[in-house]
Design an enzyme around this catalytic site. Structure first.
Site, short mmCIF file in Angstrom:
data_model
loop_
_atom_site.label_atom_id
_atom_site.label_comp_id
_atom_site.label_asym_id
_atom_site.label_seq_id
_atom_site.Cartn_x
_atom_site.Cartn_y
_atom_site.Cartn_z
N ARG A 66 71.22 -38.78 -58.06
CA ARG A 66 71.84 -38.01 -59.14
C ARG A 66 72.23 -36.63 -58.62
O ARG A 66 71.42 -35.93 -58.03
CB ARG A 66 70.87 -37.87 -60.31
CG ARG A 66 70.44 -39.19 -60.93
CD ARG A 66 69.32 -38.96 -61.92
NE ARG A 66 68.82 -40.21 -62.47
CZ ARG A 66 67.73 -40.31 -63.21
NH1 ARG A 66 67.01 -39.22 -63.49
NH2 ARG A 66 67.34 -41.49 -63.68
N ASP B 84 73.80 -32.75 -59.50
CA ASP B 84 73.85 -31.78 -60.58
C ASP B 84 75.28 -31.32 -60.85
O ASP B 84 76.21 -31.61 -60.09
CB ASP B 84 73.00 -30.56 -60.23
CG ASP B 84 71.51 -30.87 -60.19
OD1 ASP B 84 71.09 -31.82 -60.89
OD2 ASP B 84 70.79 -30.17 -59.47
N TYR C 129 72.84 -34.74 -46.99
CA TYR C 129 73.61 -33.72 -47.70
C TYR C 129 74.17 -32.72 -46.69
O TYR C 129 73.55 -32.43 -45.66
CB TYR C 129 72.74 -32.95 -48.69
CG TYR C 129 72.46 -33.66 -49.99
CD1 TYR C 129 73.26 -33.45 -51.10
CD2 TYR C 129 71.38 -34.54 -50.10
CE1 TYR C 129 73.00 -34.09 -52.31
CE2 TYR C 129 71.11 -35.19 -51.30
CZ TYR C 129 71.92 -34.97 -52.39
OH TYR C 129 71.66 -35.60 -53.58
N ARG D 145 69.63 -26.66 -52.43
CA ARG D 145 70.12 -25.33 -52.82
C ARG D 145 69.04 -24.27 -52.63
O ARG D 145 69.33 -23.12 -52.28
CB ARG D 145 70.62 -25.36 -54.25
CG ARG D 145 71.89 -26.21 -54.41
CD ARG D 145 72.16 -26.54 -55.85
NE ARG D 145 72.34 -25.32 -56.65
CZ ARG D 145 72.42 -25.33 -57.98
NH1 ARG D 145 72.33 -26.47 -58.66
NH2 ARG D 145 72.59 -24.20 -58.64
#
Length: 265
Positions: A50, A52, A110, A197
């Protein structure tokens, strides 16, 4: 029932994240609607990871079950004709009923792209992060190396994270520079909510000289979110790889990787 697996790409700044929610337009919403029209029945999607609000995907893997008898091309060309320009289906395959896009993924990858220049980017607004002060990529790379291995990542976990354990196995954590851009690459068995992040935010603190590279190791040991840096902007974050055991006959033997490249404009 057939289980269909799709590979996706989407621009996250056009959506309120992946997961369906009452108050926003999400990738899951628009894709389920398009699939439902092709299948002529309701469709429920399950994704590999998932994302954001504002987070992009150069690779996302999803699956759904359907009674509809359609050629695999219908789940690509037919669905794409019904989707907005900011999301696209790249490929489709049929899998056994015991395949699951989320639970069988062995690794996720990522990349965070950060524009490091005195003024913010305009052409790439929403597609890259930005930091105005000079950053030392050597110090940041040294700090990132502390993250490799099996660790408790509680210091980099969002307060609302629902994962049962903060322990993750980080296989790769690198920082490199291409001109005015810094590339942060992370590969692990899984990630916590806001983990990337929060890691980027801490690495930026190291890069601007506020803390030494060893501070990353101290944060891991502290297991205390309040001691780390603020959460960095979502703009430059891309889900760019998902890996599965090769037995599922997915593209590239299950190592599905598409790193976003520079220049993006």
């Amino acid at each position: 029932m057939k289980r269909i697996v799709l590979g996706l790409e989407y621009a996250g700044d056009a959506f309120c994240g992946w997961q369906s929610q009452a108050h926003g337009r999400t990738v899951q919403d628009v894709l389920e609607a398009a699939l439902g029209r092709i299948a002529a029945e309701p469709v429920r999607l399950h994704c590999a990871g998932r994302t954001d609000t504002g987070v992009h995907a150069s690779v996302q893997v999803v699956h759904f079950d359907t009674r509809a008898q359609r050629p695999l091309s219908a789940w690509v060309r037919g669905v794409n004709a019904l989707l907005p320009a900011t999301v696209v289906v790249r490929w489709s395959v049929e899998a056994d009923q015991d395949f699951h896009a989320r639970y069988l993924a062995t690794e996720r990858r990522y990349r965070y792209i950060l524009h490091n220049a005195p003024t913010r980017p305009a052409l790439l607004a929403g597609r890259v992060g930005w930091f105005h002060l000079p950053l030392d990529e050597g110090r940041m790379a040294e700090a990132a190396a502390c993250l490799v291995g099996t660790h408790d990542f509680s210091s980099f976990r969002a307060a609302g994270c629902q994962s049962k354990t903060p322990v993750r196995v980080m296989h790769e954590a690198r920082v490199g520079r291409q001109g005015d851009y810094l590339l942060f690459d992370f590969r692990a068995n899984g990630f916590l909510h806001h983990m990337i992040r929060n890691l980027v935010g801490a690495l930026v603190y190291v890069g601007k000289g506020r803390y030494p590279p060893s501070w990353m190791g101290e944060l891991l040991q502290a297991r205390d979110r309040s001691r780390a840096a603020p959460t960095f902007a979502a703009d430059g974050l891309y889900l760019c790889g998902v890996s599965y055991p090769p037995r599922w006959s997915l593209p590239d033997d299950g190592r599905i990787i598409a790193l976003p490249q520079l220049p993006l404009a």
